[in-house]
Each structure stands twice: as C-alpha cells, then as structure tokens.
Design a protein around this motif. Structure first.
Motif, mmCIF file in Angstrom:
data_model
loop_
_atom_site.group_PDB
_atom_site.id
_atom_site.type_symbol
_atom_site.label_atom_id
_atom_site.label_comp_id
_atom_site.label_asym_id
_atom_site.label_seq_id
_atom_site.Cartn_x
_atom_site.Cartn_y
_atom_site.Cartn_z
ATOM 1 N N MET A 65 16.008 -23.073 0.459
ATOM 2 C CA MET A 65 14.957 -22.122 0.684
ATOM 3 C C MET A 65 15.516 -20.780 1.163
ATOM 4 O O MET A 65 14.983 -19.744 0.842
ATOM 5 C CB MET A 65 13.978 -22.669 1.726
ATOM 6 C CG MET A 65 12.926 -21.674 2.113
ATOM 7 S SD MET A 65 11.811 -22.207 3.412
ATOM 8 C CE MET A 65 11.247 -23.752 2.838
ATOM 9 N N SER A 106 7.268 -20.408 9.898
ATOM 10 C CA SER A 106 8.681 -20.051 10.026
ATOM 11 C C SER A 106 8.912 -19.602 11.460
ATOM 12 O O SER A 106 8.080 -18.934 12.065
ATOM 13 C CB SER A 106 9.073 -18.951 9.030
ATOM 14 O OG SER A 106 8.309 -17.794 9.248
ATOM 15 N N GLY A 117 -0.135 -25.916 5.547
ATOM 16 C CA GLY A 117 0.398 -24.571 5.747
ATOM 17 C C GLY A 117 1.884 -24.561 5.986
ATOM 18 O O GLY A 117 2.564 -25.586 5.913
ATOM 19 N N TYR A 118 2.379 -23.378 6.309
ATOM 20 C CA TYR A 118 3.802 -23.118 6.452
ATOM 21 C C TYR A 118 4.025 -22.339 7.738
ATOM 22 O O TYR A 118 3.256 -21.435 8.070
ATOM 23 C CB TYR A 118 4.267 -22.295 5.248
ATOM 24 C CG TYR A 118 5.621 -21.657 5.387
ATOM 25 C CD1 TYR A 118 6.759 -22.369 5.071
ATOM 26 C CD2 TYR A 118 5.752 -20.347 5.814
ATOM 27 C CE1 TYR A 118 8.010 -21.789 5.184
ATOM 28 C CE2 TYR A 118 6.989 -19.755 5.923
ATOM 29 C CZ TYR A 118 8.120 -20.481 5.612
ATOM 30 O OH TYR A 118 9.349 -19.903 5.731
ATOM 31 N N ALA A 177 12.167 -23.318 9.095
ATOM 32 C CA ALA A 177 10.859 -23.401 8.449
ATOM 33 C C ALA A 177 10.341 -24.833 8.473
ATOM 34 O O ALA A 177 11.117 -25.784 8.420
ATOM 35 C CB ALA A 177 10.965 -22.920 7.008
ATOM 36 N N GLN A 178 9.024 -24.950 8.568
ATOM 37 C CA GLN A 178 8.352 -26.242 8.499
ATOM 38 C C GLN A 178 7.142 -26.080 7.593
ATOM 39 O O GLN A 178 6.464 -25.057 7.623
ATOM 40 C CB GLN A 178 7.889 -26.699 9.875
ATOM 41 C CG GLN A 178 9.005 -26.938 10.852
ATOM 42 C CD GLN A 178 8.456 -27.258 12.227
ATOM 43 O OE1 GLN A 178 7.362 -26.830 12.590
ATOM 44 N NE2 GLN A 178 9.207 -28.015 12.988
ATOM 45 N N SER A 179 6.875 -27.110 6.798
ATOM 46 C CA SER A 179 5.743 -27.040 5.885
ATOM 47 C C SER A 179 5.063 -28.395 5.786
ATOM 48 O O SER A 179 5.719 -29.424 5.748
ATOM 49 C CB SER A 179 6.231 -26.606 4.503
ATOM 50 O OG SER A 179 5.173 -26.622 3.584
ATOM 51 N N ASP A 180 3.745 -28.363 5.769
ATOM 52 C CA ASP A 180 2.944 -29.557 5.528
ATOM 53 C C ASP A 180 2.087 -29.279 4.299
ATOM 54 O O ASP A 180 1.243 -28.376 4.323
ATOM 55 C CB ASP A 180 2.037 -29.870 6.715
ATOM 56 C CG ASP A 180 2.815 -30.344 7.925
ATOM 57 O OD1 ASP A 180 3.774 -31.109 7.745
ATOM 58 O OD2 ASP A 180 2.448 -29.944 9.055
#
Length: 55
Positions: free
Chosen positions: A1, A47, A44-45, A37-40
C-alpha cells in the motif's frame, strides 16, 4: 500500500495514481516518523501518522 505506484484496486474501481501514500511515507521517514493503516471492509479506513516529538 505504501510502495510507489502500487495499486491495490483497478483504475475502474478507484481514481488516483497510487503515489500519494508513498510520498507521505517518504516524508515521514525523512523526519523520523512512520505511517500505518487499518481497514475494515464495509466500515472504513484509518491511517495513523507518527512524528517524533522533540523538546
């Protein structure tokens, strides 16, 4: 990413060049910081940007 010109999705799904997060990573790294970064999916996202604090 966070690699230069890396696209995790096709251009038909999302616009952009894929350079934005790579530039952020480089800037933060040059100043002793980092980005994560984390995303579900479907939620949502997020950073997180970390810079060292100097007195």
């Amino acid at each position: 990413m966070f690699e230069l010109f890396h696209r995790s999705r096709t251009r038909n799904q999302y616009e952009g060049t894929g350079i934005g997060l790579a530039i952020c990573k480089k800037l933060l790294s040059n100043h002793g910081g980092f980005i994560s970064a984390q995303s579900d999916p479907g939620v949502g996202y997020v950073s997180n940007i970390f810079l060292p604090y100097q007195l």
